[in-house]
Every structure is written in C-alpha cells, then in structure tokens.
Design an enzyme around this catalytic site. Structure first.
Site, PDB file in Angstrom:
ATOM      1  N   HIS A   1      -1.046   0.809  -8.762  1.00 33.18           N
ATOM      2  CA  HIS A   1      -2.492   1.052  -8.736  1.00 33.18           C
ATOM      3  C   HIS A   1      -2.845   2.310  -9.519  1.00 33.18           C
ATOM      4  O   HIS A   1      -3.902   2.365 -10.160  1.00 33.18           O
ATOM      5  CB  HIS A   1      -2.980   1.173  -7.291  1.00 33.18           C
ATOM      6  CG  HIS A   1      -3.269  -0.145  -6.652  1.00 33.18           C
ATOM      7  ND1 HIS A   1      -4.547  -0.563  -6.331  1.00 33.18           N
ATOM      8  CD2 HIS A   1      -2.444  -1.154  -6.275  1.00 33.18           C
ATOM      9  CE1 HIS A   1      -4.496  -1.773  -5.801  1.00 33.18           C
ATOM     10  NE2 HIS A   1      -3.231  -2.155  -5.741  1.00 33.18           N
TER      11      HIS A   1
ATOM     12  N   ASP B   1      -1.564   8.832 -14.135  1.00 31.37           N
ATOM     13  CA  ASP B   1      -2.048  10.221 -14.146  1.00 31.37           C
ATOM     14  C   ASP B   1      -2.346  10.762 -12.754  1.00 31.37           C
ATOM     15  O   ASP B   1      -2.981  11.806 -12.616  1.00 31.37           O
ATOM     16  CB  ASP B   1      -3.306  10.333 -15.019  1.00 31.37           C
ATOM     17  CG  ASP B   1      -4.497   9.585 -14.417  1.00 31.37           C
ATOM     18  OD1 ASP B   1      -4.287   8.752 -13.498  1.00 31.37           O
ATOM     19  OD2 ASP B   1      -5.635   9.841 -14.859  1.00 31.37           O
TER      20      ASP B   1
ATOM     21  N   HIS C   1       6.914  -8.269  -5.417  1.00 27.22           N
ATOM     22  CA  HIS C   1       6.436  -8.964  -4.223  1.00 27.22           C
ATOM     23  C   HIS C   1       7.587  -9.612  -3.454  1.00 27.22           C
ATOM     24  O   HIS C   1       7.348 -10.339  -2.495  1.00 27.22           O
ATOM     25  CB  HIS C   1       5.395 -10.018  -4.593  1.00 27.22           C
ATOM     26  CG  HIS C   1       4.093  -9.430  -5.051  1.00 27.22           C
ATOM     27  ND1 HIS C   1       3.052 -10.181  -5.555  1.00 27.22           N
ATOM     28  CD2 HIS C   1       3.657  -8.139  -5.075  1.00 27.22           C
ATOM     29  CE1 HIS C   1       2.036  -9.382  -5.874  1.00 27.22           C
ATOM     30  NE2 HIS C   1       2.384  -8.145  -5.592  1.00 27.22           N
ATOM     31  N   THR C   2       8.799  -9.361  -3.887  1.00 26.96           N
ATOM     32  CA  THR C   2       9.964  -9.792  -3.107  1.00 26.96           C
ATOM     33  C   THR C   2      10.040  -9.038  -1.783  1.00 26.96           C
ATOM     34  O   THR C   2      10.708  -9.473  -0.845  1.00 26.96           O
ATOM     35  CB  THR C   2      11.269  -9.578  -3.913  1.00 26.96           C
ATOM     36  OG1 THR C   2      12.371 -10.002  -3.124  1.00 26.96           O
ATOM     37  CG2 THR C   2      11.473  -8.114  -4.280  1.00 26.96           C
TER      38      THR C   2
ATOM     39  N   THR D   1      12.999 -14.065   2.527  1.00 32.01           N
ATOM     40  CA  THR D   1      13.763 -12.809   2.685  1.00 32.01           C
ATOM     41  C   THR D   1      12.807 -11.621   2.488  1.00 32.01           C
ATOM     42  O   THR D   1      12.878 -10.927   1.474  1.00 32.01           O
ATOM     43  CB  THR D   1      14.915 -12.732   1.666  1.00 32.01           C
ATOM     44  OG1 THR D   1      14.372 -12.848   0.335  1.00 32.01           O
ATOM     45  CG2 THR D   1      15.944 -13.828   1.895  1.00 32.01           C
TER      46      THR D   1
END
Length: 335
Positions: A81, A89, A203-204, A255
């Site tokens: 993000h 920065d 996203h694992t 998982t």
C-alpha cells in the site's frame, strides 16, 4: 588498496559503457544526475551511519511476529500500500487528518505500531539516519522470511515523503478490478504482468474481510447471482463464514499459514478468494504464469524475490533535494 581502486575504476568504466559517457569528472557528475532514482539505492547504504540497522529491524519483526503470526502478511500488505501510492516513501505511515492512513480503503491495514517501535529503537541508536520507508521495506522482507518465504537483499537509501492524501488511497486495487485495469496499474509503477501474478502470490498467507468479495457470493457484476467462476462448494463455505462484512477469511483456504504455491493451485481449482485472484487464471494473458508457479515452487520463490525488489524500488526518493528522514514515522519533521 590497489584492488579497491581497480574496482572503482572498473565500475566507472562500466557506467561509462552503459550510459555512453566520458570518464571525465564533469561528465560523470552529470551522468549520476541522469541515473534512475532506484540506481542510487545500495545494500551498504547504512554500513557506516547505522551498521546494525538491518539487525535491529529483523530482531524486532521476529519478536512481534512470534507473538502474532498474522503480522507477517499485514506488514507485506502495508508495504504494498505504501509503494502503490507515490512510491515507497513511507506516506502510508503519516498519521494526520486527510492522510492515506485515515482513508476508508486503509481501515484494515495493520503493523503501524511495529514500525513505530523499530523507528524508536533506531532513533536511539542512530538518530536521523534510517528512513521510515527503508524500515517498512526491510520489515516486509523479514516478514516474508518468517512466514517461510524467500530471502532477498534489500537496497537502502529511500527518503520519506512529505505528502499523504486520503483521496489517493482508493487507487490501490481493492479486489474488484479486472486484469486489464490491474496490468495498467502495475505498468504505471514500472511493474509488468509477471510482477502482478508473482506479487499476488503473497495472498498465500493472510486474511481478507468478507466486504472485499461479498459481491461474488450473491450479486456478481449486478447479475443477482454468484460469480460463476467460484467453486460451488467453496461458495457455500464462504456464505457460511461471511454472515457479516467485516468477518475475516483466509486468502488461501488450504494452507493459510504457509508461504507456498498452493495459492496458485487454488486458482486452478476455482477457489481463489478475491475476484482479482481468480481472474489471474481466468485471463489467458496471466493463466500461463499461474500454471507455472502452481507446479514449480522454486520458480515462484525466485521470482517473488525479484518482484519484491522491483516493488521496493517504485518511485523512490533518493536525491539530495527529495524527501527527508523522519524522526517519527507518523509525522513530517517540523525542524
């Protein structure tokens, strides 16, 4: 000593060859001004000013993730993000009315307190030397490693930005975009389609609020029906777990706490959680990458390291007249 000077000479000649430059001093000075900002980052940036900076960051991240393993994916997400808006920065860390951090789209971001603790320790040891942007970038690498992911060297030297606007937070993908929009978003930041598929692999691990995909369960694209790309049994499971929009669901149903390639195998089985996840396999442009990563774990982890370095280099502030080293990550310096 002679080897040291020889090395410097070779580097100078190499730069001259790459950029078509003379080795004369004035021309070389001009050449460095023409270098891209990420070229001014270096692995040894804090070697003399704060030699234990990486060690301090690593130990703090390890201690906090040990207490709360969900912080690992949270820090990786926080880093994304940050880099997605105005580059890497530290703008997401600024905490004032109207900042990115206060935006509706940022409401589920976590990890700010950990960054503050790290910054406090670094200020005690090396005042005004280590930027918040560098801290967050290194913390994301350490969080990945603690979750079972790969290691990579982080080049340092980012400055902290002074601007953070809540209205820009909605530029970050929210899980509803199509592949064309995602590719365009990444390309605007110097990242390509392979980086998109690779970085989505984070996203694992981690969780999402039901709000981010509720439309897939009941009213996909305004049809009044669920997303046809959702596995029927997975749809039933999600409907049971999402009785409220702010309920949390694992991004990887198989998982959820292991950094692996099951995320990609899930997409092939139509059990990707977010619409943006599942579309990586539905779209012919990105599906081959998904299939490759699903069956070749080393290929994924190797590329993940490469893509995370590229992410950490997005629109960095490295020149003398750009940015600052914040004393407190929450606020722009007053002096």
């Amino acid at each position: 000593m002679r080897l040291h000077y020889l090395f410097l000479l070779l580097v100078t000649l190499e730069l001259s060859t790459i950029y078509g430059l003379s080795t004369q001093g004035t021309v070389l000075k001009k050449s460095f001004k023409s270098l891209p900002p990420e070229a001014l980052l270096s692995i040894g940036h804090y070697q003399t000013t704060c030699p234990d900076a990486e060690g301090i960051i690593s130990r703090k991240v390890a201690a906090w993730v040990k207490k709360d393993p969900t912080l690992a994916p949270a820090i990786i997400r926080l880093h994304f993000h940050d880099c997605a808006i105005r580059g890497c920065d530290g703008s997401i860390l600024l905490n004032h009315p109207g900042s990115e951090r206060t935006a509706f789209e940022s409401r589920t971001l976590r990890g700010f307190q950990l960054i503050d603790v790290i910054k406090g320790e670094l200020e005690r040891r090396c005042p005004r030397k280590v930027s918040c942007a560098d801290i967050l970038t290194a913390a994301a690498r350490d969080a990945t490693l603690l979750a079972g992911g790969p290691f990579w060297e982080v080049p340092f030297g980012r400055k902290d930005g002074r601007v953070s606007l809540a209205r820009e937070a909605n530029l970050v993908p929210q899980g509803h975009e199509n592949i064309t929009a995602l590719v365009a978003f990444f390309q605007e930041r110097g990242l390509d389609m392979l980086d998109l598929v690779t970085l989505s692999g984070s996203h694992t691990i981690g969780r999402s609020t039901c709000y981010s995909f509720m439309d897939r369960l009941y009213n996909f694209n305004g049809t009044g029906k669920p997303d046809p790309s959702l596995n029927v049994y997975y749809l039933k499971l999600l409907r049971k777990r999402c009785t409220r929009e702010l309920n949390l669901v694992h991004l990887d149903v198989i998982t959820p706490r292991t950094f692996d390639t099951t995320y990609y195998a899930n997409l092939i089985r139509k059990v990707g959680l977010l619409s943006t996840d599942q579309s990586l396999f539905s779209d012919a442009r990105t599906a081959p990458f998904v299939e490759a990563f699903a069956t070749q774990p080393f290929l994924f982890t190797s590329q993940f390291s490469v893509s995370m370095v590229k992410l950490g280099n997005v629109q960095v502030l490295t020149r003398p007249n750009e940015g600052e080293i914040r004393v407190n990550c929450n606020y722009v310096n007053t002096v």
